[in-house]
Motif scaffolding. Structure first.
Motif, PDB file in Angstrom:
ATOM      1  N   GLU A 236       0.843  -1.182   0.000  1.00  0.00           N
ATOM      2  CA  GLU A 236       0.000   0.000   0.000  1.00  0.00           C
ATOM      3  C   GLU A 236       0.881   1.235   0.000  1.00  0.00           C
ATOM      4  OE1 GLU A 236      -3.224   0.271   2.700  1.00  0.00           O
ATOM      5  OE2 GLU A 236      -3.855  -1.833   2.438  1.00  0.00           O
ATOM      6  N   LEU A 237       0.390   2.280  -0.649  1.00  0.00           N
ATOM      7  CA  LEU A 237       1.149   3.514  -0.777  1.00  0.00           C
ATOM      8  C   LEU A 237       0.468   4.642  -0.003  1.00  0.00           C
ATOM      9  CD1 LEU A 237       2.005   3.483  -4.593  1.00  0.00           C
ATOM     10  CD2 LEU A 237       3.431   2.705  -2.682  1.00  0.00           C
ATOM     11  N   ALA A 238       1.287   5.529   0.529  1.00  0.00           N
ATOM     12  CA  ALA A 238       0.747   6.733   1.163  1.00  0.00           C
ATOM     13  C   ALA A 238       0.189   7.648   0.070  1.00  0.00           C
ATOM     14  CB  ALA A 238       1.841   7.445   1.947  1.00  0.00           C
ATOM     15  N   PHE A 239      -0.899   8.361   0.384  1.00  0.00           N
ATOM     16  CA  PHE A 239      -1.498   9.228  -0.636  1.00  0.00           C
ATOM     17  C   PHE A 239      -2.152  10.441   0.014  1.00  0.00           C
ATOM     18  CE2 PHE A 239      -4.914   6.403   0.663  1.00  0.00           C
ATOM     19  CZ  PHE A 239      -6.019   7.246   0.764  1.00  0.00           C
ATOM     20  N   LEU A 240      -2.352  11.443  -0.823  1.00  0.00           N
ATOM     21  CA  LEU A 240      -3.063  12.664  -0.442  1.00  0.00           C
ATOM     22  C   LEU A 240      -4.018  12.982  -1.575  1.00  0.00           C
ATOM     23  CD1 LEU A 240      -3.426  15.229   1.338  1.00  0.00           C
ATOM     24  CD2 LEU A 240      -1.635  16.294  -0.048  1.00  0.00           C
ATOM     25  N   THR A 241      -5.295  13.191  -1.258  1.00  0.00           N
ATOM     26  CA  THR A 241      -6.279  13.482  -2.301  1.00  0.00           C
ATOM     27  C   THR A 241      -6.839  14.892  -2.129  1.00  0.00           C
ATOM     28  OG1 THR A 241      -8.329  12.722  -3.375  1.00  0.00           O
ATOM     29  CG2 THR A 241      -8.193  12.491  -0.974  1.00  0.00           C
ATOM     30  N   ILE A 251      -5.144  12.429  -6.865  1.00  0.00           N
ATOM     31  CA  ILE A 251      -4.524  11.663  -5.792  1.00  0.00           C
ATOM     32  C   ILE A 251      -3.010  11.727  -5.983  1.00  0.00           C
ATOM     33  CG2 ILE A 251      -4.384   9.439  -4.617  1.00  0.00           C
ATOM     34  CD1 ILE A 251      -7.005   8.692  -6.046  1.00  0.00           C
ATOM     35  N   ASP A 252      -2.315  12.289  -5.024  1.00  0.00           N
ATOM     36  CA  ASP A 252      -0.854  12.279  -5.022  1.00  0.00           C
ATOM     37  C   ASP A 252      -0.395  11.047  -4.241  1.00  0.00           C
ATOM     38  OD1 ASP A 252      -0.666  14.593  -6.469  1.00  0.00           O
ATOM     39  OD2 ASP A 252      -0.340  15.894  -4.736  1.00  0.00           O
ATOM     40  N   VAL A 253       0.384  10.186  -4.882  1.00  0.00           N
ATOM     41  CA  VAL A 253       0.858   8.952  -4.244  1.00  0.00           C
ATOM     42  C   VAL A 253       2.374   9.024  -4.052  1.00  0.00           C
ATOM     43  CG1 VAL A 253      -1.021   7.561  -5.137  1.00  0.00           C
ATOM     44  CG2 VAL A 253       1.056   7.796  -6.476  1.00  0.00           C
ATOM     45  N   VAL A 254       2.842   8.376  -2.997  1.00  0.00           N
ATOM     46  CA  VAL A 254       4.274   8.429  -2.641  1.00  0.00           C
ATOM     47  C   VAL A 254       4.759   7.023  -2.282  1.00  0.00           C
ATOM     48  CG1 VAL A 254       5.990   9.366  -1.058  1.00  0.00           C
ATOM     49  CG2 VAL A 254       4.061  10.792  -1.782  1.00  0.00           C
ATOM     50  N   TRP A 255       5.929   6.652  -2.822  1.00  0.00           N
ATOM     51  CA  TRP A 255       6.641   5.435  -2.422  1.00  0.00           C
ATOM     52  C   TRP A 255       8.047   5.886  -2.065  1.00  0.00           C
ATOM     53  CZ3 TRP A 255       6.823   0.216  -5.568  1.00  0.00           C
ATOM     54  CH2 TRP A 255       7.476  -0.751  -4.793  1.00  0.00           C
ATOM     55  N   GLU A 256       8.253   6.163  -0.799  1.00  0.00           N
ATOM     56  CA  GLU A 256       9.532   6.718  -0.359  1.00  0.00           C
ATOM     57  C   GLU A 256      10.686   5.767  -0.623  1.00  0.00           C
ATOM     58  OE1 GLU A 256       9.234   7.914   3.680  1.00  0.00           O
ATOM     59  OE2 GLU A 256       7.840   9.569   3.264  1.00  0.00           O
ATOM     60  N   GLY A 257      10.417   4.456  -0.547  1.00  0.00           N
ATOM     61  CA  GLY A 257      11.475   3.480  -0.763  1.00  0.00           C
ATOM     62  C   GLY A 257      12.066   3.523  -2.152  1.00  0.00           C
ATOM     63  N   LEU A 258      11.297   4.047  -3.124  1.00  0.00           N
ATOM     64  CA  LEU A 258      11.794   4.179  -4.494  1.00  0.00           C
ATOM     65  C   LEU A 258      11.932   5.642  -4.903  1.00  0.00           C
ATOM     66  CD1 LEU A 258       9.966   1.368  -6.548  1.00  0.00           C
ATOM     67  CD2 LEU A 258      12.283   1.378  -5.615  1.00  0.00           C
ATOM     68  N   GLN A 261       7.078   9.795  -6.636  1.00  0.00           N
ATOM     69  CA  GLN A 261       5.866  10.587  -6.432  1.00  0.00           C
ATOM     70  C   GLN A 261       5.110  10.658  -7.746  1.00  0.00           C
ATOM     71  OE1 GLN A 261       7.096  14.409  -4.891  1.00  0.00           O
ATOM     72  NE2 GLN A 261       7.114  13.688  -2.780  1.00  0.00           N
ATOM     73  N   GLY A 262       3.822  10.439  -7.687  1.00  0.00           N
ATOM     74  CA  GLY A 262       2.992  10.496  -8.898  1.00  0.00           C
ATOM     75  C   GLY A 262       1.613  11.031  -8.587  1.00  0.00           C
ATOM     76  N   THR A 263       0.913  11.465  -9.629  1.00  0.00           N
ATOM     77  CA  THR A 263      -0.434  12.015  -9.477  1.00  0.00           C
ATOM     78  C   THR A 263      -1.407  11.243 -10.357  1.00  0.00           C
ATOM     79  OG1 THR A 263       0.420  14.230  -9.006  1.00  0.00           O
ATOM     80  CG2 THR A 263      -1.872  14.070  -9.687  1.00  0.00           C
ATOM     81  N   ILE A 264      -2.543  10.872  -9.770  1.00  0.00           N
ATOM     82  CA  ILE A 264      -3.594  10.145 -10.481  1.00  0.00           C
ATOM     83  C   ILE A 264      -4.852  11.007 -10.464  1.00  0.00           C
ATOM     84  CG2 ILE A 264      -4.985   8.035 -10.534  1.00  0.00           C
ATOM     85  CD1 ILE A 264      -2.743   6.701  -8.866  1.00  0.00           C
ATOM     86  N   SER A 265      -5.524  11.121 -11.598  1.00  0.00           N
ATOM     87  CA  SER A 265      -6.778  11.876 -11.658  1.00  0.00           C
ATOM     88  C   SER A 265      -7.954  10.914 -11.757  1.00  0.00           C
ATOM     89  CB  SER A 265      -6.781  12.826 -12.856  1.00  0.00           C
ATOM     90  OG  SER A 265      -6.692  12.106 -14.068  1.00  0.00           O
ATOM     91  N   LEU A 266      -9.027  11.243 -11.061  1.00  0.00           N
ATOM     92  CA  LEU A 266     -10.240  10.435 -11.096  1.00  0.00           C
ATOM     93  C   LEU A 266     -11.299  11.155 -11.929  1.00  0.00           C
ATOM     94  CD1 LEU A 266     -10.625   9.172  -7.419  1.00  0.00           C
ATOM     95  CD2 LEU A 266      -9.855   7.885  -9.411  1.00  0.00           C
ATOM     96  N   GLY A 267     -12.136  10.383 -12.589  1.00  0.00           N
ATOM     97  CA  GLY A 267     -13.174  10.978 -13.415  1.00  0.00           C
ATOM     98  C   GLY A 267     -14.381  11.439 -12.639  1.00  0.00           C
ATOM     99  N   ARG A 268     -14.410  11.192 -11.328  1.00  0.00           N
ATOM    100  CA  ARG A 268     -15.559  11.580 -10.507  1.00  0.00           C
ATOM    101  C   ARG A 268     -15.097  11.779  -9.071  1.00  0.00           C
ATOM    102  NH1 ARG A 268     -19.882   7.060  -9.959  1.00  0.00           N
ATOM    103  NH2 ARG A 268     -20.565   8.569  -8.417  1.00  0.00           N
ATOM    104  N   GLN A 269     -15.964  12.390  -8.264  1.00  0.00           N
ATOM    105  CA  GLN A 269     -15.663  12.554  -6.850  1.00  0.00           C
ATOM    106  C   GLN A 269     -15.785  11.204  -6.151  1.00  0.00           C
ATOM    107  OE1 GLN A 269     -14.813  15.630  -5.040  1.00  0.00           O
ATOM    108  NE2 GLN A 269     -14.230  15.955  -7.175  1.00  0.00           N
TER     109      GLN A 269
END
Length: 349
Positions: A236-241, A251-258, A261-269
């Protein structure tokens, strides 16, 4: 003749794309010219011009109403044989605001049709009588309580049960007088209602998921001493939405071990349950090894029920105004028809 019209629209494809590069009002003007040219294939030029102007008046009603509510909108863009549309750069925060903006179109559109009818009476013009009749018709058509028509948005401030009336009434109208555009709109509306009120209840609280992938270079990670997990590694990854003013959720996701940092967009709330790595793929490329991170987001769709919380007084106000406008438009159509200037053909204009 319809085939020729379709070819005309297809031939203007480069023009339509070019509209995005033209100034705000230049885009409106060019899309109007394209629509006029398309309608002129089927109808006289004079009627085509008047018809597009009536659509413009209707759309400007939405623009003015949105401005009054402080909602930024784009200029109207005309789409041949469909109509026109504006893009709201920020969605309404409640059903009353949505209904107010939706009302703007048919209200100002009705004023435009009334002015056309008045000019037709003064000059005894068959062309203007035809345009007035069509003006009243397109505004009445838009009051059908089906999304994304104006009526479907207005009744959100009255009762969502009226969507069921629109669903049944729209189907009966299609059966009685088949219309391809109405069939497409009705089908999309029916599918949306199914997803919201039938499929969602069947699945209950079962989460939905969206998957995406990120490609990152592995050589810098290896040089810095990062441990590269195996391909079947899951975590599981840490995230901020968060959401922007247009309602787009990210959704900003983080994998500190690697150091990723990446950003994912959702088509709905949505309410995010978890973000996790499903697979870690190693790819050898010319510039070295890369990692393909396969990430899945599990979420529950978010429905803001407060959006539809409308004061009783407002429900009555919009309900009465909706029925009154629909009745007035129908009555005006009958009145224009009784003048005897409306025939089944436009060839003599």
């Amino acid at each position: 003749m319809i085939g020729a019209a379709a070819l005309f629209v297809m031939a203007q494809g480069k023009w339509i794309i070019g509209l995005l590069k033209v100034g705000k009002f230049g885009g409106v003007f060019l899309s109007m010219l394209i629509s006029i040219g398309a309608y002129a294939i089927l109808f006289p030029w004079s009627f085509a011009i008047g018809f597009v102007v009536l659509i413009l008046i209707h759309e400007m009603g939405h623009v003015l109403a949105a401005k009054q509510k402080g909602l930024p909108v784009s200029a109207p863009v005309f789409i041949p044989f469909i109509g026109a549309m504006i893009n709201m750069k920020r969605h309404p925060r409640d059903a009353v605001t949505e209904a107010y903006v939706a009302f703007g179109g048919p209200v100002l559109g009705t004023v435009g049709a009334l002015l056309t009818f008045g000019l037709a009476y003064v000059f005894d013009s068959p062309l203007l009588y035809h345009l007035a009749q069509v003006g009243f018709l397109i505004n009445l058509f838009n009051l059908i309580p089906i999304h994304p028509l104006d009526g479907g948005r207005i009744v959100t401030a009255v009762s969502r049960w009226l969507w069921l009336v629109g669903l049944v009434g729209g189907l009966l109208l299609i059966i009685y007088n088949f219309n391809v555009i109405l069939l497409i709109i009705w089908s999309m509306f029916a599918y949306d209602l199914y997803n919201k009120y039938v499929k969602h209840r069947k699945t209950g609280s079962e989460p939905r998921a969206v998957a995406t992938s990120f490609l990152i270079p592995a050589e810098p990670l290896i040089e810095q001493g990062y441990m590269i997990p195996g391909e079947e590694h899951k975590r599981e990854l840490a995230f901020l939405t968060y959401s922007d003013l247009e309602g787009q959720q990210y959704i900003d996701v983080v994998w500190e071990g690697l150091n990723f940092q990446g950003t994912i967009s959702l088509g709905r709330q949505a309410l995010i349950r978890r973000v996790h790595v499903t697979r870690l793929e190693r790819l050898n490329k010319e510039d070295g090894m890369h990692l393909m991170l396969h990430i899945q987001v599990d979420y529950d769709p978010f429905e803001n029920d407060k959006y539809y919380e409308v004061p009783t007084a407002s429900r009555w106000k919009y309900g009465i105004a909706y029925l009154a406008l629909a009745g007035f438009l129908f009555g005006m159509m009958m009145l224009v028809q009784k003048t005897g200037h409306i025939s089944s053909s436009l060839s003599g204009l």
